[in-house]
Design an enzyme around this catalytic site. Structure first.
Site, PDB file in Angstrom:
ATOM      1  N   SER A  10       0.843  -1.198   0.000  1.00 33.39           N
ATOM      2  CA  SER A  10       0.000   0.000   0.000  1.00 33.39           C
ATOM      3  C   SER A  10       0.874   1.243   0.000  1.00 33.39           C
ATOM      4  O   SER A  10       1.875   1.301   0.724  1.00 33.39           O
ATOM      5  CB  SER A  10      -0.904   0.027   1.243  1.00 33.39           C
ATOM      6  OG  SER A  10      -1.565   1.273   1.334  1.00 33.39           O
ATOM      7  N   ASN A  12      -0.453   4.080   0.895  1.00 35.27           N
ATOM      8  CA  ASN A  12      -1.127   4.980   1.845  1.00 35.27           C
ATOM      9  C   ASN A  12      -0.499   4.788   3.229  1.00 35.27           C
ATOM     10  O   ASN A  12      -0.703   3.769   3.886  1.00 35.27           O
ATOM     11  CB  ASN A  12      -2.631   4.651   1.859  1.00 35.27           C
ATOM     12  CG  ASN A  12      -3.406   5.543   2.795  1.00 35.27           C
ATOM     13  OD1 ASN A  12      -2.913   5.935   3.850  1.00 35.27           O
ATOM     14  ND2 ASN A  12      -4.637   5.856   2.422  1.00 35.27           N
ATOM     15  N   ASP A  73      -7.810  -3.025  -0.166  1.00 33.88           N
ATOM     16  CA  ASP A  73      -8.658  -2.049  -0.843  1.00 33.88           C
ATOM     17  C   ASP A  73      -9.836  -1.761   0.081  1.00 33.88           C
ATOM     18  O   ASP A  73     -10.459  -2.693   0.607  1.00 33.88           O
ATOM     19  CB  ASP A  73      -9.134  -2.520  -2.210  1.00 33.88           C
ATOM     20  CG  ASP A  73      -9.556  -1.316  -3.052  1.00 33.88           C
ATOM     21  OD1 ASP A  73      -8.683  -0.477  -3.343  1.00 33.88           O
ATOM     22  OD2 ASP A  73     -10.743  -1.180  -3.384  1.00 33.88           O
ATOM     23  N   SER A  74     -10.086  -0.507   0.291  1.00 30.64           N
ATOM     24  CA  SER A  74     -11.077  -0.149   1.308  1.00 30.64           C
ATOM     25  C   SER A  74     -11.774   1.142   0.927  1.00 30.64           C
ATOM     26  O   SER A  74     -11.358   1.835   0.000  1.00 30.64           O
ATOM     27  CB  SER A  74     -10.390  -0.024   2.660  1.00 30.64           C
ATOM     28  OG  SER A  74      -9.216   0.757   2.553  1.00 30.64           O
ATOM     29  N   GLY A 157      -8.501  10.074   6.149  1.00 27.78           N
ATOM     30  CA  GLY A 157      -9.624   9.869   5.229  1.00 27.78           C
ATOM     31  C   GLY A 157     -10.943  10.384   5.788  1.00 27.78           C
ATOM     32  O   GLY A 157     -11.054  11.537   6.231  1.00 27.78           O
ATOM     33  N   TYR A 158     -11.939   9.514   5.817  1.00 27.31           N
ATOM     34  CA  TYR A 158     -13.282   9.899   6.258  1.00 27.31           C
ATOM     35  C   TYR A 158     -13.477   9.741   7.775  1.00 27.31           C
ATOM     36  O   TYR A 158     -14.601   9.901   8.261  1.00 27.31           O
ATOM     37  CB  TYR A 158     -14.329   9.063   5.490  1.00 27.31           C
ATOM     38  CG  TYR A 158     -14.274   9.282   3.992  1.00 27.31           C
ATOM     39  CD1 TYR A 158     -14.959  10.340   3.399  1.00 27.31           C
ATOM     40  CD2 TYR A 158     -13.508   8.459   3.178  1.00 27.31           C
ATOM     41  CE1 TYR A 158     -14.899  10.570   2.034  1.00 27.31           C
ATOM     42  CE2 TYR A 158     -13.431   8.673   1.807  1.00 27.31           C
ATOM     43  CZ  TYR A 158     -14.124   9.721   1.241  1.00 27.31           C
ATOM     44  OH  TYR A 158     -14.049   9.947  -0.116  1.00 27.31           O
ATOM     45  N   ASP A 159     -12.414   9.427   8.508  1.00 28.87           N
ATOM     46  CA  ASP A 159     -12.551   9.198   9.957  1.00 28.87           C
ATOM     47  C   ASP A 159     -13.258  10.346  10.698  1.00 28.87           C
ATOM     48  O   ASP A 159     -14.095  10.079  11.571  1.00 28.87           O
ATOM     49  CB  ASP A 159     -11.176   8.940  10.604  1.00 28.87           C
ATOM     50  CG  ASP A 159     -10.675   7.523  10.341  1.00 28.87           C
ATOM     51  OD1 ASP A 159     -11.481   6.674   9.916  1.00 28.87           O
ATOM     52  OD2 ASP A 159      -9.474   7.281  10.549  1.00 28.87           O
ATOM     53  N   HIS A 184     -13.104  -1.854  10.249  1.00 27.50           N
ATOM     54  CA  HIS A 184     -13.176  -2.743   9.086  1.00 27.50           C
ATOM     55  C   HIS A 184     -11.815  -3.401   8.827  1.00 27.50           C
ATOM     56  O   HIS A 184     -11.713  -4.590   8.616  1.00 27.50           O
ATOM     57  CB  HIS A 184     -13.645  -1.938   7.858  1.00 27.50           C
ATOM     58  CG  HIS A 184     -12.889  -0.651   7.624  1.00 27.50           C
ATOM     59  ND1 HIS A 184     -12.531   0.201   8.640  1.00 27.50           N
ATOM     60  CD2 HIS A 184     -12.387  -0.086   6.497  1.00 27.50           C
ATOM     61  CE1 HIS A 184     -11.862   1.229   8.150  1.00 27.50           C
ATOM     62  NE2 HIS A 184     -11.767   1.078   6.843  1.00 27.50           N
TER      63      HIS A 184
HETATM   64  P1  ITT Z   1      -3.353   2.035  -1.726  1.00 29.07           P
HETATM   65  O1  ITT Z   1      -4.275   1.703  -2.869  1.00 29.07           O
HETATM   66  O2  ITT Z   1      -1.955   2.320  -2.150  1.00 29.07           O
HETATM   67  O3  ITT Z   1      -3.415   1.019  -0.614  1.00 29.07           O
HETATM   68  P2  ITT Z   1      -5.254   4.205  -1.337  1.00 29.07           P
HETATM   69  O4  ITT Z   1      -5.416   5.285  -0.322  1.00 29.07           O
HETATM   70  O5  ITT Z   1      -5.354   4.603  -2.795  1.00 29.07           O
HETATM   71  O6  ITT Z   1      -3.875   3.424  -1.061  1.00 29.07           O
HETATM   72  P3  ITT Z   1      -7.730   2.736  -1.596  1.00 29.07           P
HETATM   73  O7  ITT Z   1      -7.784   2.838  -3.074  1.00 29.07           O
HETATM   74  O8  ITT Z   1      -8.087   1.431  -0.948  1.00 29.07           O
HETATM   75  O9  ITT Z   1      -6.292   3.082  -1.013  1.00 29.07           O
HETATM   76  O10 ITT Z   1      -8.659   3.884  -1.010  1.00 29.07           O
HETATM   77  C1  ITT Z   1      -8.970   3.901   0.322  1.00 29.07           C
HETATM   78  C2  ITT Z   1      -9.658   5.224   0.676  1.00 29.07           C
HETATM   79  O11 ITT Z   1     -10.829   4.950   1.456  1.00 29.07           O
HETATM   80  C3  ITT Z   1      -8.741   6.048   1.557  1.00 29.07           C
HETATM   81  O12 ITT Z   1      -7.930   6.919   0.804  1.00 29.07           O
HETATM   82  C4  ITT Z   1      -9.753   6.776   2.452  1.00 29.07           C
HETATM   83  O13 ITT Z   1     -10.258   7.886   1.773  1.00 29.07           O
HETATM   84  C5  ITT Z   1     -10.862   5.744   2.598  1.00 29.07           C
HETATM   85  N1  ITT Z   1     -10.620   4.878   3.779  1.00 29.07           N
HETATM   86  C6  ITT Z   1     -10.283   3.563   3.784  1.00 29.07           C
HETATM   87  N2  ITT Z   1     -10.079   3.126   5.032  1.00 29.07           N
HETATM   88  C7  ITT Z   1     -10.287   4.184   5.837  1.00 29.07           C
HETATM   89  C8  ITT Z   1     -10.206   4.374   7.224  1.00 29.07           C
HETATM   90  O14 ITT Z   1      -9.832   3.409   8.051  1.00 29.07           O
HETATM   91  N3  ITT Z   1     -10.469   5.588   7.700  1.00 29.07           N
HETATM   92  C9  ITT Z   1     -10.831   6.599   6.891  1.00 29.07           C
HETATM   93  N4  ITT Z   1     -10.916   6.521   5.564  1.00 29.07           N
HETATM   94  C10 ITT Z   1     -10.644   5.312   5.032  1.00 29.07           C
END
Ligand code: ITT
Length: 204
Positions: A10, A12, A73-74, A157-159, A184
């Site tokens: 990841s 992120n 992916d989340s 993120g949306y936390d 999650h």
């Molecule tokens: P990678 O694909 O490199 O892992 P990314 O940030 O692009 O990083 P995703 O495509 O899975 O990852 O997008 C996940 C988004 O969903 C993330 O940027 C947040 O906006 C949101 N998200 C996921 N998990 C979260 C969490 O625990 N708390 C808050 N927001 C979350």
């Protein structure tokens, strides 16, 4: 026996911090993308589902690494908005959008469609890819609702907008330990730990 190596695939850093904490004590050497000889460009996330994208990322990074790979992916699903932002959570306000712009867009979309504190779910799909084995998937789902305004300074993120079921505060007001216990991602990683222990031939 050589210590098995597990790559957290990841880009992120917030996710990686949480995943590392949740993998603590695992009998494996846990690596990040920065440990690869060079950091590959991120793959385009073209999947229609979290599962598609988790698989896509696990396969992609497996091409750069010989050990086991774990991809996440989340995102956030708001049924009142037809499931948005969903797989587009990271780029809801456009490609390159930051967390704050995505949160603003979410509040604007809710205001425009007349919803107050609608139900929502955080979803996480992990894909574990081990050389020579079919991929394995682990799902976590955290129900809650969307606050009318951002609150709290923790998390990412949306936390600041997500109020978990059974709580009155947002995730950004919880401690990192409390978030990991309930989230999650925490749920998906708890399932993964059991699978990985068996994969290593140990008791979970
Ligand atoms: P990678 O694909 O490199 O892992 P990314 O940030 O692009 O990083 P995703 O495509 O899975 O990852 O997008 C996940 C988004 O969903 C993330 O940027 C947040 O906006 C949101 N998200 C996921 N998990 C979260 C969490 O625990 N708390 C808050 N927001 C979350």
């Amino acid at each position: 026996m050589l210590t098995p190596r597990l790559l957290i695939a990841s880009g992120n850093r917030h996710k990686v911090r949480e995943i590392r904490a949740l993998l603590e004590g695992l009998p494996a050497e846990v690596l990040g993308l920065e440990d690869l000889p060079f950091v590959p460009e991120e793959p385009e996330e073209t999947g229609a589902t979290f599962t598609d994208n988790a698989l896509l990322k696990a396969r992609y990074y497996s091409g750069f690494f010989e050990g086991c790979v774990l991809a996440d992916d989340s995102g956030l699903i708001v049924p009142a908005l037809g499931g948005a932002p969903g797989v587009l959570s990271a780029r809801y306000a456009g490609s390159g959008a930051d967390d704050e712009a995505n949160r603003r867009k979410l509040l604007e979309s809710l205001r425009a469609s007349g919803f107050t504190e609608p139900a929502a779910d955080f979803v996480c799909v992990l894909c574990f890819a081990a050389p020579g084995q079919p991929p394995a998937f682990f799902l976590g789902r955290w129900p809650g609702r969307i606050a009318s305004a951002a609150r709290g300074t923790r998390g990412f993120g949306y936390d600041p907008l997500f109020i978990p079921e059974g709580h009155s505060c947002t995730v950004a007001e919880l401690s990192p330990e409390e978030k990991n216990r309930l989230s999650h991602r925490g749920q998906a990683l708890a399932k993964f730990r059991g699978h990985f222990a068996k994969f290593l031939g140990r008791d979970p």
